[in-house]
Every structure is written in C-alpha cells, then in structure tokens.
Write a protein that holds these residues in place. Structure first.
Motif, mmCIF file in Angstrom:
data_model
loop_
_atom_site.group_PDB
_atom_site.id
_atom_site.type_symbol
_atom_site.label_atom_id
_atom_site.label_comp_id
_atom_site.label_asym_id
_atom_site.label_seq_id
_atom_site.Cartn_x
_atom_site.Cartn_y
_atom_site.Cartn_z
ATOM 1 N N GLU A 156 2.192 1.653 -3.573
ATOM 2 C CA GLU A 156 1.130 2.077 -4.482
ATOM 3 C C GLU A 156 0.742 3.532 -4.262
ATOM 4 O O GLU A 156 0.471 4.260 -5.213
ATOM 5 C CB GLU A 156 -0.080 1.161 -4.324
ATOM 6 N N SER A 157 0.738 3.980 -3.018
ATOM 7 C CA SER A 157 0.356 5.364 -2.755
ATOM 8 C C SER A 157 1.431 6.341 -3.213
ATOM 9 O O SER A 157 1.134 7.477 -3.581
ATOM 10 C CB SER A 157 0.039 5.582 -1.278
ATOM 11 N N ILE A 184 -2.199 8.623 -7.098
ATOM 12 C CA ILE A 184 -2.316 9.638 -6.053
ATOM 13 C C ILE A 184 -1.256 10.730 -6.226
ATOM 14 O O ILE A 184 -1.520 11.907 -6.001
ATOM 15 C CB ILE A 184 -2.260 9.001 -4.649
ATOM 16 N N GLU A 242 0.823 -1.210 0.000
ATOM 17 C CA GLU A 242 0.000 0.000 0.000
ATOM 18 C C GLU A 242 0.857 1.261 0.000
ATOM 19 O O GLU A 242 0.503 2.248 -0.639
ATOM 20 C CB GLU A 242 -0.974 -0.028 1.175
ATOM 21 N N SER A 243 1.972 1.242 0.705
ATOM 22 C CA SER A 243 2.879 2.396 0.704
ATOM 23 C C SER A 243 3.425 2.651 -0.691
ATOM 24 O O SER A 243 3.435 3.780 -1.177
ATOM 25 C CB SER A 243 4.036 2.174 1.679
ATOM 26 N N VAL A 250 -7.873 14.304 -4.022
ATOM 27 C CA VAL A 250 -7.843 12.906 -3.589
ATOM 28 C C VAL A 250 -9.036 12.637 -2.674
ATOM 29 O O VAL A 250 -9.767 11.663 -2.855
ATOM 30 C CB VAL A 250 -6.518 12.574 -2.863
#
Length: 100
Positions: free
Chosen positions: A12-13, A18, A9-10, A30
C-alpha cells in the motif's frame, strides 16, 4: 506485526497515494498530512532510516542526474539476457505471503 500485515502495508505504501504525494509534493507533504501520533511515529522511523539510506539515496540521485542510471539499466538488460539472468522471485517469502 505479522508477515501478512507487513506485506500489505508495504504494498500500500508503494502503490498508494503516498507515491503520488511524494513525487508531486515531496516527503514533507506526507508528514504534514499526519496526525500528531503518526507524526511521532514518522519522525522516529525517518530518523532511524536516514543515515543508513543517505549514501545509497545520494548515489541514486547522482546516477540519475548524470545519465548513468539509464545506461546501467540497459547494461543490466544485456546481462540478464546472457550469463546473469534476473533471479526468480516467486519462491521468496514475500511472494508467498502476497499469494495468501
């Protein structure tokens, strides 16, 4: 959340859409794209992180605006070549999780 989920998740963010949204439309864009449940989660996380991050973010903005940021990068490059090399990250927990 497992270490693997947190890593994914880190990443991807940081590397996902984003980044483009924030850089072109701001963080509110966002938020505006989230559903109601995700907005509540965002509000809670944003509120919890705002004050701890405020001082360092202001410092970053001031450094970039003044031109000091690029001088700092250049100075760091000179230090890295000398007595203060950049540390290796390939043995860190994050690196190991990312290899899985």
């Amino acid at each position: 959340m497992t270490a693997e989920q947190a890593f994914t998740e880190s990443c991807e963010s940081i590397t996902g859409n984003i980044v483009k949204t924030i850089s072109t439309q701001g963080i509110k864009a966002v938020y505006d794209e989230l559903n109601d449940d995700d907005k509540a989660i965002f509000q809670q996380a944003y509120s919890a992180s705002y004050m701890p991050a405020k001082e360092i973010l202001q410092e970053i903005y001031d450094e970039v605006a003044s031109g000091n940021e690029i001088r700092t990068v250049i100075m760091h490059g000179k230090r890295a070549a000398g007595d203060f090399p950049v540390g290796k990250i390939d043995g860190t927990d994050t690196w190991k999780v990312g290899e899985k």
